[in-house]
Design an enzyme around this catalytic site. Structure first.
Site, mmCIF file in Angstrom:
data_model
loop_
_atom_site.group_PDB
_atom_site.id
_atom_site.type_symbol
_atom_site.label_atom_id
_atom_site.label_comp_id
_atom_site.label_asym_id
_atom_site.label_seq_id
_atom_site.Cartn_x
_atom_site.Cartn_y
_atom_site.Cartn_z
ATOM 1 N N ARG A 109 16.825 73.380 6.063
ATOM 2 C CA ARG A 109 15.247 72.916 5.617
ATOM 3 C C ARG A 109 15.446 72.987 3.955
ATOM 4 N NH1 ARG A 109 11.048 74.146 9.107
ATOM 5 N NH2 ARG A 109 11.324 76.021 8.018
ATOM 6 N N LYS A 153 20.117 86.994 17.555
ATOM 7 C CA LYS A 153 18.893 88.089 18.226
ATOM 8 C C LYS A 153 17.675 87.775 18.140
ATOM 9 C CE LYS A 153 16.967 91.053 17.197
ATOM 10 N NZ LYS A 153 15.999 90.919 15.776
HETATM 11 P P1 NAP Z 1 14.214 84.299 8.424
HETATM 12 O O1 NAP Z 1 14.318 84.110 7.092
HETATM 13 O O2 NAP Z 1 12.260 84.204 7.875
HETATM 14 O O3 NAP Z 1 14.317 81.734 8.856
HETATM 15 C C1 NAP Z 1 16.142 82.071 8.544
HETATM 16 C C2 NAP Z 1 16.038 80.701 8.206
HETATM 17 O O4 NAP Z 1 15.349 79.746 9.209
HETATM 18 C C3 NAP Z 1 14.308 80.399 7.742
HETATM 19 O O5 NAP Z 1 15.485 80.292 5.744
HETATM 20 C C4 NAP Z 1 14.631 78.668 7.294
HETATM 21 O O6 NAP Z 1 15.000 78.196 6.786
HETATM 22 C C5 NAP Z 1 14.682 78.306 8.845
HETATM 23 N N1 NAP Z 1 13.657 78.039 10.140
HETATM 24 C C6 NAP Z 1 12.507 78.944 10.101
HETATM 25 N N2 NAP Z 1 11.810 78.771 10.761
HETATM 26 C C7 NAP Z 1 11.998 77.381 11.009
HETATM 27 C C8 NAP Z 1 11.857 76.039 12.885
HETATM 28 N N3 NAP Z 1 10.783 75.712 12.826
HETATM 29 N N4 NAP Z 1 12.677 75.217 12.555
HETATM 30 C C9 NAP Z 1 13.742 75.384 11.468
HETATM 31 N N5 NAP Z 1 13.887 76.388 10.495
HETATM 32 C C10 NAP Z 1 12.939 77.204 10.690
HETATM 33 O O7 NAP Z 1 14.174 85.355 9.596
HETATM 34 P P2 NAP Z 1 15.992 85.681 9.222
HETATM 35 O O8 NAP Z 1 14.697 87.133 8.977
HETATM 36 O O9 NAP Z 1 17.009 85.977 8.769
HETATM 37 O O10 NAP Z 1 15.722 85.627 10.854
HETATM 38 C C11 NAP Z 1 16.616 84.996 12.055
HETATM 39 C C12 NAP Z 1 16.870 85.902 12.825
HETATM 40 O O11 NAP Z 1 17.586 86.398 12.678
HETATM 41 C C13 NAP Z 1 15.721 86.495 13.616
HETATM 42 O O12 NAP Z 1 15.915 85.844 15.338
HETATM 43 C C14 NAP Z 1 16.226 87.752 13.546
HETATM 44 O O13 NAP Z 1 15.793 88.721 14.622
HETATM 45 C C15 NAP Z 1 17.748 87.731 13.541
HETATM 46 N N6 NAP Z 1 17.796 89.156 12.943
HETATM 47 C C16 NAP Z 1 17.148 89.405 11.524
HETATM 48 C C17 NAP Z 1 16.963 90.410 10.630
HETATM 49 C C18 NAP Z 1 16.937 90.715 9.258
HETATM 50 O O14 NAP Z 1 16.502 92.138 8.827
HETATM 51 N N7 NAP Z 1 15.191 89.672 9.066
HETATM 52 C C19 NAP Z 1 17.630 91.255 11.012
HETATM 53 C C20 NAP Z 1 18.850 91.219 12.368
HETATM 54 C C21 NAP Z 1 18.479 89.683 13.078
HETATM 55 P P3 NAP Z 1 14.804 76.925 6.455
HETATM 56 O O15 NAP Z 1 13.317 76.796 5.567
HETATM 57 O O16 NAP Z 1 16.086 76.000 4.471
HETATM 58 O O17 NAP Z 1 14.882 75.634 7.094
#
Ligand code: NAP
Length: 303
Positions: free
Chosen positions: A34, A87
């Site tokens: 988004r 995951k």
């Molecule tokens: P994040 O940055 O909060 O979310 C990733 C993106 O998803 C957001 O930037 C947003 O992009 C989109 N998003 C969020 N809520 C949404 C919604 N309701 N509908 C549609 N799009 C949405 O999270 P992240 O840390 O990358 O984690 C994402 C996944 O990767 C999780 O399952 C997490 O467990 C896994 N993970 C994270 C890490 C870490 O270090 N953070 C490490 C390994 C795995 P837009 O606003 O541009 O749409």
């Protein structure tokens, strides 16, 4: 193979984009987010539009948080695309079973990735343990949520899993390396008074296995799994990246940068072989902890 990345946030930019860029077999052909985007890559904000306008992209990698992910995965599978899930693979177990059936019906690949299983020392630890008797195991997974999930309120919303978001990484390693099955027998969960998911959890499993997950650790971070066996002690440090036997480092590397390249190599192999890989074992333990756990309320948490 052309691939589209969906949900351009922290993990997409930290790990997925560099892993795809470094792999000669992959081409990042589009993104869907988004707000987020990747320089010089065609960007969509509407996933249905991406699927309709880019039939040349056969593979979709979903980096969204778990709750919104199902809808995107279902759309991609229905459109005949191969799907890779970050995951935890979903917000519920049943929705992942549904995705598995959809992938089978469409004859496409579904891969529930567990990046910590690709850590450098996990395979050697599994090989060493294969013919050992495990007498006890202790998981200590203590990190700072403000450092790893800055401002990400979704981790404390229903389906965000709280401290199980990192804890499930430890459970993904445990379920990979143990030579015997274990099941949860007790759990204590601490919920901040203003949040919906736990910030700390202590788990007890059969087979002398325990886990201590805490998201309030400032300073040095701890991602250790220590096992006592009939042939000595094995320890996995740094999230599965370093292997110690009886206190001596014997394998691995102090780096997490090999995990995502290994996931993408595995996805390429699955697609070529026409196979899926769907393993919910780590998430079963989380669901059991949320089912069986004794709850307590602790101090409010604010980012
Ligand atoms: P994040 O940055 O909060 O979310 C990733 C993106 O998803 C957001 O930037 C947003 O992009 C989109 N998003 C969020 N809520 C949404 C919604 N309701 N509908 C549609 N799009 C949405 O999270 P992240 O840390 O990358 O984690 C994402 C996944 O990767 C999780 O399952 C997490 O467990 C896994 N993970 C994270 C890490 C870490 O270090 N953070 C490490 C390994 C795995 P837009 O606003 O541009 O749409």
């Amino acid at each position: 193979m052309k691939i589209a990345l969906v949900g351009i946030g922290k993990i997409a930019l930290d790990q997925h984009v560099p892993a795809i860029a470094a792999a000669p077999e992959w081409e990042l052909a589009a993104t869907c987010s988004r707000q987020g985007s990747v320089a010089d890559v065609p960007a969509f904000s509407d996933f249905a539009q991406l699927l309709a306008e880019r039939p040349d992209i056969p593979v979709i990698s979903l980096c969204l948080p778990p709750v919104p992910r199902f809808e995107y995965a279902a759309m991609a599978l229905q459109a005949g695309r191969h799907v890779m899930l970050e995951k935890p693979p979903g917000a519920t177990l049943a929705e992942v079973h549904t995705l598995e059936q959809m992938a089978r019906a469409r004859g496409v690949t579904l891969y529930t990735t567990w990046h910590s299983r690709m850590a450098e020392a996990v395979a050697p630890a599994k090989a060493w343990l294969a013919d050992k008797a495990v007498r006890a195991a202790q998981i200590t997974w203590r990190e700072d949520v403000r450092k790893w999930h800055p401002g990400q309120d979704w981790v404390f919303e229903p389906g965000g899993m709280g401290v199980f978001d990192p804890g499930i990484n430890a459970l993904s390693i445990l379920t990979e390396i143990l030579p015997m099955p274990v099941h949860l027998t007790a759990a204590e969960l601490e919920f901040p008074e203003n949040r919906q998911t736990p910030i700390a959890a202590r788990l007890v499993f059969s087979g002398g296995v325990t886990a201590d997950f805490d998201w309030r650790q400032e300073g040095p971070q701890t991602w250790d799994i220590c096992l006592d066996t009939d042939a000595g002690q094995l320890a996995l440090r740094l999230g599965g990246n370093v292997l110690e036997l009886d206190g001596q480092p014997v394998a691995g590397e102090n780096s997490i940068m090999g995990e995502y390249p290994a996931l993408y190599a595995r996805m390429a192999a699955l697609v070529r072989a026409g196979q899926s890989e769907v393993d919910l074992a780590p998430m079963v333990h989380v669901a059991d902890a949320l089912t069986l756990g004794r709850r307590s309320i602790t101090a409010a948490f604010h980012f």
